[in-house]
Design an enzyme around this catalytic site. Structure first.
Site, short mmCIF file in Angstrom:
data_model
loop_
_atom_site.label_atom_id
_atom_site.label_comp_id
_atom_site.label_asym_id
_atom_site.label_seq_id
_atom_site.Cartn_x
_atom_site.Cartn_y
_atom_site.Cartn_z
CG HIS A 374 -2.08 -0.85 1.30
ND1 HIS A 374 -3.21 -0.77 0.70
CD2 HIS A 374 -1.79 -2.31 1.62
CE1 HIS A 374 -3.97 -2.00 1.05
NE2 HIS A 374 -3.24 -2.75 1.68
CE LYS A 565 -6.51 13.80 0.43
NZ LYS A 565 -6.60 12.84 -0.66
NE ARG A 566 -3.93 10.17 10.13
CZ ARG A 566 -3.38 9.46 11.18
NH1 ARG A 566 -4.32 8.40 11.33
NH2 ARG A 566 -2.32 9.51 11.85
CE LYS A 571 -2.50 11.04 3.07
NZ LYS A 571 -3.09 9.91 2.11
CB THR A 673 -10.25 4.88 -0.85
OG1 THR A 673 -9.53 5.13 0.26
CG2 THR A 673 -9.36 3.72 -1.39
CE LYS A 677 -13.75 5.86 1.09
NZ LYS A 677 -12.97 5.80 2.26
C1 F58 Z 1 -2.93 4.10 2.35
N1 F58 Z 1 -2.10 3.45 3.18
C2 F58 Z 1 -2.30 4.59 0.88
N2 F58 Z 1 -1.50 3.13 5.34
O1 F58 Z 1 -1.61 5.71 1.44
C3 F58 Z 1 -3.47 5.00 0.10
O2 F58 Z 1 -2.93 5.54 -0.88
C4 F58 Z 1 -3.96 3.92 -0.35
O3 F58 Z 1 -5.44 4.24 -1.06
C5 F58 Z 1 -4.83 2.89 0.89
O4 F58 Z 1 -3.83 2.72 1.82
C6 F58 Z 1 -5.60 1.89 0.71
O5 F58 Z 1 -4.54 1.18 -0.26
C7 F58 Z 1 -2.26 3.57 4.61
O6 F58 Z 1 -3.37 3.98 4.94
C8 F58 Z 1 -1.35 3.18 6.90
O7 F58 Z 1 -2.24 3.93 7.32
C9 F58 Z 1 -0.59 2.37 7.85
C10 F58 Z 1 -1.13 2.08 9.18
C11 F58 Z 1 0.01 1.58 9.79
C12 F58 Z 1 1.19 1.96 9.74
C13 F58 Z 1 1.67 2.27 8.44
C14 F58 Z 1 0.76 2.97 7.73
#
Ligand code: F58
Length: 832
Positions: A374, A565-566, A571, A673, A677
């Site tokens: 991811h 978003k985060r 970003k 994602t 949405k």
């Molecule tokens: C996200 N990763 C990607 N990681 O940044 C985003 O582009 C993608 O759409 C999404 O995954 C789904 O595939 C992400 O959310 C985390 O939150 C992890 C949590 C645990 C620590 C490392 C990052």
């Protein structure tokens, strides 16, 4: 809301008078009984929470009825079960979603209304399980919804964090974190299973021995052992009877007190042991990038992986008995590398505990696992210090070394003399300190590896996992992400759902390609007016919430320009801010300048230790404070930071958006994602060619998407050739004025120091190329401003976005995983 077509409705089954009775009368009776016999309350004095709990139990009864039927069906059929391993599941509130999937949402809401009962306050009462950070956790939740909807036998395995992602408050413009106490009033959706538990060990040492057949074996003599207890949440599909489980593990001490310690008078020592064990599942790490080297995090990963694999082996033995057929029973998906330890743990269980030969065990392991990556940020690839591994999981480290030895032998045979390649591909990073590379372990131990958008998969193949792709190209494929239209359209946007359904029926809810049929109405003026009316009402609804949560009054007739978003530098929320300041400067220079009124809305959490992200939140709020009060602006610009963005309040945000900001540096966002949405709810996107934006633009048409910025290729060559942010700065007077406005202390009550770290980072490093993209962004924002003035054209574009977003349903994504990776087929469940 959705009109329930009789044909699609599962029969109003359930014995009259029983708890599975789905008739209104039956549910009313069950509800009353739960107030009395589950909550133990007289109805006259029932609190809002009592009513919510009783309602939830009433619905849960329906789910469990279907879960029983699902299990009975599985007992009759010899099928492969998908096992989705994820350290995070960001589910969101259950009640309303389950009413929708049961097909009784509208009926229940209507009846409640007729009886003067405010069901919205019950929906409000539910605390969402925030067991995830962002996209990755929410994707896991969407995939569970689609798996059940597609009638695929599946189990989600994860961690039951006592405290999920923190609640965010904004105080004096800064983020303040509060513990998330989602369990404090009880969780009616889960079933505790104190009788389903496994032991998980840590530390100690290993010892070789010869077994009774004279074979070399290793036993692990661990230092401590905890217990993992199962908590099950039923996950019902949309208007089908398949009800799968999400099984989350809670860590407990094996005994409440170590009696030996207790008896010799070490009471506190004994209590310590209990606290120590329970710590493992106390809290979700609130980082959206991995924290390297934190022992507790590695303990969490191993803990849930071990419980889940032991559970699968146990289930397999119950049904089959022959371990060699394990991979025919389970297809295990690793959601990123957080569960990648599974590869070593399954080997340990098979080889050490079940005395299987290494080769046989390895064959099972590789055919069982598949891995989804991811991220593209190299710093986000997980690696664990070998020392920590040796202390916590000594046996697993040995197994990893053995996997590595055999794997590197293959590499050496394929590429004789290529030592650099061997070092690059090794499971152990020795380029400075020694680390276990979790992505390499996942790649080697899986038969399939996938990225989450076309561009992301391409970059994995070209760059991050290039050597692995070159050596085993057949493992690699792309599975573009998707999101569930049940939560993100039907539940969140009842107005749009009603309008679409009135035109094309409700098949689109589980067959999203059907949305295309909306295209035929794009020239119908009356339809476009209805479309705008829906958006207007959604914006009014959100404006009320903004006022309630922030005290800021926004104008629903202004353009709602949203970025939620985060918070992360890649970003580029701060690029959005630079644009706002540019507009503000234009107004200050020429108070009469012609600007389309806009409301800029931000939302998202920053990792508590991420200084720059927190400073960006402060900047947004500081700009908001000045802009919102400046009489020269006279309502043309408003800036809002909406606090505590989560799944629960997301339902008010996506449907209210006109312009969706998807502005990450190209090549950094794996997929995104939120972009999906927004577009599914009729927002137009301003975005870079990054992640799934590329495919969204392809689907909706370039003319219905506001593209700007460098491509991933341009970004990478610019960085390679020595990017100079100052060159862009010197050449752009508007950018200079923006930076100067912030630097001057205009937004910080004269404090010129406050935002200095952020400005210096941009001026001297700018690792995410804001300056390089600034001019293009501002220019395309000008086009957006012009386009919004022509509401008829804008509405056409909005309709076409929705009509052409069918691809991005998580149903499509899950169908692809089923076909290409898991090799599983639907197993319909009947209630007869
Ligand atoms: C996200 N990763 C990607 N990681 O940044 C985003 O582009 C993608 O759409 C999404 O995954 C789904 O595939 C992400 O959310 C985390 O939150 C992890 C949590 C645990 C620590 C490392 C990052």
């Amino acid at each position: 809301m959705v009109k329930e077509s009789k044909a699609k409705q599962p029969p109003a089954e359930g014995r009259a008078g029983s708890r599975s009775d789905l008739s209104l009368e039956g549910m009313r009776r069950t509800f009353r009984e739960h107030i009395l016999y589950t909550q133990g309350r007289f109805p006259e004095i029932a609190t809002r929470n009592d009513l919510y709990m009783a309602m939830a139990y009433t619905v849960r009864d329906q789910l469990l009825h279907r879960w029983i039927k699902t299990v009975e069906q599985l007992r009759r059929t010899d099928v492969r079960i998908v096992s989705y391993l994820s350290a995070e599941f960001l589910l969101g509130p259950h009640l309303e979603n389950n009413l929708i999937n049961l097909g009784i949402h509208d009926r229940v809401c209507r009846t409640a209304e007729q009886e003067g009962f405010d069901i919205q306050t019950l929906f409000e009462q539910e605390e969402e399980p925030g067991l995830g950070n962002g996209g990755l956790g929410r994707l896991a939740a969407c995939y569970l919804d689609s798996l059940a909807t597609l009638e695929i036998p599946a189990i989600g395995y994860g961690i039951r964090y006592e405290f999920g992602i923190f609640d965010q408050e904004i105080r004096d413009g800064w983020q303040v974190e509060h513990t998330d106490e989602w369990l404090h009033l009880g969780n009616p959706w889960e079933i505790a299973r104190p009788e389903i538990f496994y032991q998980v060990s840590f530390g100690g040492r290993t010892e070789p021995y010869e077994d009774d057949r004279g074979r070399y074996q290793v036993r692990w003599l661990p230092h401590r052992t905890v217990k993992g207890v199962a908590y099950d949440t039923p996950i019902l599909g949309y208007r089908v009877n398949t009800c799968n489980l999400l099984r989350l593990w809670k860590a407990e001490a094996i005994e409440s007190f170590e009696f030996e310690a207790f008896n010799v008078g070490d009471y506190y020592g004994a209590v310590d042991q209990k606290v120590f064990s329970e710590n493992i599942t106390k809290v979700l790490y609130p980082n959206d990038e991995p924290i390297q080297g934190k022992q507790l995090r590695l303990e969490q990963q191993y803990f849930f992986v071990s419980c889940s694999l032991q559970d699968m082996l146990h289930l397999h033995k119950l049904i089959d008995g022959d371990l060699s057929r394990f991979s025919r029973r389970f297809a295990i998906q690793l959601n990123d590398t957080h569960p990648a330890l599974s590869v070593a743990e399954l080997m340990r269980l098979l080889v050490d505990e079940h005395e299987m030969d290494w080769d046989a065990a390895w064959e099972i392991t590789c055919t069982t696992f598949a891995y989804t990556n991811h991220t593209l940020l190299p710093e986000a690839l997980e690696k664990w210090p070998v020392d920590l591994f040796a202390t916590l999981l000594p046996r697993h480290l040995e197994i990893i070394y053995e996997i590595n030895r055999r794997f590197l032998d293959e590499v050496k045979t394929r590429y004789p003399g290529d030592n650099a390649r061997v070092a690059r591909m090794s499971l152990i990073d020795e380029s400075g300190g020694r680390y276990v590379r979790m992505a390499h372990l996942a790649c080697v131990g899986s038969h399939a590896v996938n990225g989450v958008a076309e561009l992301h998969t391409q970059l994995l193949k070209d760059d991050v996992l290039h050597d692995f792709f070159e050596m085993m190209p057949e493992k690699f494929s792309n599975k573009t992400n998707g999101v569930t239209p049940r939560r993100f359209m039907v539940l969140s946007n009842p107005g749009l759902t009603r309008l679409i359904t009135a035109k094309i029926g409700d098949d689109w809810i589980s067959r999203s390609e059907e949305l295309r049929r909306l295209e035929q109405f794009v020239d119908d003026g009356a339809f476009r007016e209805e479309w705008r009316q829906v958006k207007r009402e959604n914006k009014q609804r959100f404006a009320r919430l903004i006022l309630e949560r922030t005290g800021i009054e926004v104008d629903p007739s202004s353009m709602f320009d949203i970025q939620v978003k985060r918070l992360h530098e890649y970003k580029r929320q701060h690029l959005n801010v630079l644009h706002i300041v540019a507009l503000y400067n234009r107004i200050k220079l020429d108070p009469a300048c012609d600007l389309c009124p806009r409301t800029f809305i931000f939302g998202g959490k920053a990792a508590p230790g991420y200084f720059m992200a927190k400073l960006i939140i402060k900047l947004i709020n500081s700009v908001a404070e000045v802009v919102n009060r400046d009489p020269d602006v006279s309502g043309r610009l408003k800036v809002v930071f909406f606090p505590d963005f989560n799944v629960k309040n997301a339902k008010f945000i996506y449907p209210a958006c006109d312009l969706s900001e998807q502005i990450s540096t190209a090549g950094k966002e794996a997929s995104g994602t939120g972009n999906m949405k927004f577009s599914m709810n009729g927002a137009l996107t301003i975005g870079t060619l990054d992640g799934a934006n590329v495919e969204i633009r392809e689907e909706v048409g370039a003319e219905n998407f506001f593209l700007f910025g460098l491509t991933a290729e341009e970004v990478s060559s610019l960085l390679k050739n020595g990017y100079q942010p100052s060159a862009y700065y010197q050449g752009n007077p508007e950018l200079q004025a923006v930076i100067e406005r912030i630097r001057s202390g205009h937004f910080s009550r004269g404090d010129r120091e406050l935002f200095k770290p952020l400005l210096d980072s941009l001026l001297f490093h700018d690792p995410f190329l804001l300056f390089a993209d600034f001019a293009s962004y501002v220019e395309v924002q000008r086009q957006v401003d012009q386009a919004y003035r022509d509401q008829e054209t804008w509405t056409r574009m909005s309709i076409l976005n929705v009509a052409r977003m069918g691809k991005f349903s998580s149903d499509r994504a899950i169908r692809e995983y089923c076909r290409d990776i898991w090799k599983v087929k639907p197993v319909p469940v009947s209630l007869e």
